[in-house]
Design a protein around this motif. Structure first.
Motif, PDB file in Angstrom:
ATOM      1  N   GLU A  82       0.932  -1.102  -0.049  1.00 35.36           N
ATOM      2  CA  GLU A  82      -0.057   0.027  -0.013  1.00 35.36           C
ATOM      3  C   GLU A  82       0.655   1.239  -0.036  1.00 35.36           C
ATOM      4  O   GLU A  82       0.643   2.053  -0.780  1.00 35.36           O
ATOM      5  N   LEU A  83       2.102   1.343   0.670  1.00 35.66           N
ATOM      6  CA  LEU A  83       2.864   2.325   0.681  1.00 35.66           C
ATOM      7  C   LEU A  83       3.502   2.749  -0.615  1.00 35.66           C
ATOM      8  O   LEU A  83       3.534   3.659  -1.073  1.00 35.66           O
ATOM      9  N   ASP A  84       4.042   1.549  -1.288  1.00 39.32           N
ATOM     10  CA  ASP A  84       4.464   1.561  -2.568  1.00 39.32           C
ATOM     11  C   ASP A  84       3.494   1.943  -3.465  1.00 39.32           C
ATOM     12  O   ASP A  84       3.967   3.169  -4.370  1.00 39.32           O
ATOM     13  N   ALA A  85       2.443   1.741  -3.360  1.00 35.37           N
ATOM     14  CA  ALA A  85       1.454   2.196  -4.579  1.00 35.37           C
ATOM     15  C   ALA A  85       0.970   3.508  -4.472  1.00 35.37           C
ATOM     16  O   ALA A  85       0.707   4.285  -5.350  1.00 35.37           O
ATOM     17  N   ALA A  86       1.125   4.106  -2.946  1.00 35.30           N
ATOM     18  CA  ALA A  86       0.832   5.439  -2.688  1.00 35.30           C
ATOM     19  C   ALA A  86       1.915   6.233  -3.050  1.00 35.30           C
ATOM     20  O   ALA A  86       1.716   7.703  -2.806  1.00 35.30           O
ATOM     21  N   GLY A  87       3.082   5.811  -3.469  1.00 37.18           N
ATOM     22  CA  GLY A  87       4.299   6.521  -3.744  1.00 37.18           C
ATOM     23  C   GLY A  87       5.197   7.070  -2.565  1.00 37.18           C
ATOM     24  O   GLY A  87       6.118   7.860  -2.717  1.00 37.18           O
ATOM     25  N   PHE A  88       5.010   6.164  -1.553  1.00 32.14           N
ATOM     26  CA  PHE A  88       5.583   6.289  -0.252  1.00 32.14           C
ATOM     27  C   PHE A  88       6.825   4.936   0.062  1.00 32.14           C
ATOM     28  O   PHE A  88       7.059   4.543   0.989  1.00 32.14           O
ATOM     29  N   ASP A  89       7.612   4.659  -1.152  1.00 31.59           N
ATOM     30  CA  ASP A  89       8.473   3.571  -0.922  1.00 31.59           C
ATOM     31  C   ASP A  89       9.645   3.846  -0.328  1.00 31.59           C
ATOM     32  O   ASP A  89      10.339   2.983  -0.088  1.00 31.59           O
ATOM     33  N   ASP A  90      10.038   5.172  -0.105  1.00 39.70           N
ATOM     34  CA  ASP A  90      11.147   5.515   0.790  1.00 39.70           C
ATOM     35  C   ASP A  90      10.698   5.321   2.308  1.00 39.70           C
ATOM     36  O   ASP A  90      11.671   5.588   3.088  1.00 39.70           O
ATOM     37  N   VAL A  91       9.437   5.137   2.621  1.00 40.65           N
ATOM     38  CA  VAL A  91       9.263   5.008   4.049  1.00 40.65           C
ATOM     39  C   VAL A  91       9.532   3.652   4.575  1.00 40.65           C
ATOM     40  O   VAL A  91       8.930   2.628   3.879  1.00 40.65           O
ATOM     41  N   LEU A  92      10.303   3.789   5.615  1.00 42.47           N
ATOM     42  CA  LEU A  92      10.621   2.452   5.956  1.00 42.47           C
ATOM     43  C   LEU A  92       9.527   1.838   7.019  1.00 42.47           C
ATOM     44  O   LEU A  92       8.631   2.463   7.386  1.00 42.47           O
ATOM     45  N   ILE A  93       9.467   0.371   7.050  1.00 44.92           N
ATOM     46  CA  ILE A  93       8.528  -0.191   7.784  1.00 44.92           C
ATOM     47  C   ILE A  93       9.373  -0.997   8.933  1.00 44.92           C
ATOM     48  O   ILE A  93      10.351  -1.516   8.636  1.00 44.92           O
ATOM     49  N   GLY A  94       9.128  -0.656  10.194  1.00 49.78           N
ATOM     50  CA  GLY A  94       9.477  -1.404  11.358  1.00 49.78           C
ATOM     51  C   GLY A  94       8.801  -2.248  11.932  1.00 49.78           C
ATOM     52  O   GLY A  94       7.577  -2.503  11.751  1.00 49.78           O
ATOM     53  N   ILE A  95       9.098  -3.300  12.883  1.00 50.20           N
ATOM     54  CA  ILE A  95       8.452  -4.219  13.438  1.00 50.20           C
ATOM     55  C   ILE A  95       8.863  -4.136  15.043  1.00 50.20           C
ATOM     56  O   ILE A  95       9.979  -4.118  15.478  1.00 50.20           O
ATOM     57  N   HIS A  96       7.994  -4.204  15.954  1.00 51.74           N
ATOM     58  CA  HIS A  96       8.235  -4.319  17.272  1.00 51.74           C
ATOM     59  C   HIS A  96       7.018  -5.459  17.815  1.00 51.74           C
ATOM     60  O   HIS A  96       5.969  -5.353  17.849  1.00 51.74           O
ATOM     61  N   CYS A  97       7.814  -6.289  18.098  1.00 49.04           N
ATOM     62  CA  CYS A  97       6.907  -7.774  18.703  1.00 49.04           C
ATOM     63  C   CYS A  97       7.206  -8.130  20.131  1.00 49.04           C
ATOM     64  O   CYS A  97       8.478  -7.871  20.546  1.00 49.04           O
ATOM     65  N   HIS A  98       6.197  -8.006  20.770  1.00 48.01           N
ATOM     66  CA  HIS A  98       6.015  -8.592  22.271  1.00 48.01           C
ATOM     67  C   HIS A  98       6.268 -10.210  22.219  1.00 48.01           C
ATOM     68  O   HIS A  98       5.937 -10.996  21.212  1.00 48.01           O
TER      69      HIS A  98
END
Length: 127
Positions: A82-98
């Protein structure tokens, strides 16, 4: 409480305020995985608004620590797409797992395989 539109706007306004101050913003999307199960469209809208308003990283949180590997992988892959399709391919995705169910490491690895590039964690139970 606030309605969905106001919640999305509040996220965006907070990100924009900090970003306008020259601060690199990472948005921790608390309860994101559980929220995604309940309302995928809303969680996606919050993430896209954060990106639109200047977030450098969107951190998906498995706050309850009870998600399965395939659920984490699905959320990350969906948001990356969804981020890529909206033109935000430079925004990183992070993960925070308990680690309530002993899956934090496995879920973090699955998230990276699905496109996450930032992993939050702890060492020796601290962090």
């Amino acid at each position: 409480g606030v309605d969905e539109a106001e919640g999305i706007a509040m996220c965006g306004d907070s990100v924009a305020y900090l970003s306008d101050q020259g601060i690199e913003v990472a948005v921790d999307l608390e309860h994101c995985v559980d929220g995604f199960k309940e309302d995928k469209d809303y969680m996606t809208a919050v993430a896209i608004e954060g990106a639109r308003r200047g977030a450098a990283c969107l951190v998906i949180c498995d706050t309850n620590g009870g998600s399965m590997v395939w659920e984490i992988e699905g959320v990350v892959a969906h948001l990356r797409s969804e981020l890529d399709a909206a033109g935000f391919d430079d925004v990183l995705i992070g993960i925070h797992c308990h680690n309530d169910c002993g899956l934090a490491v496995a879920n973090s690895i699955a998230a990276v395989q699905a496109g996450a590039r930032v992993v939050q964690g702890c060492v020796n139970g601290i962090g």
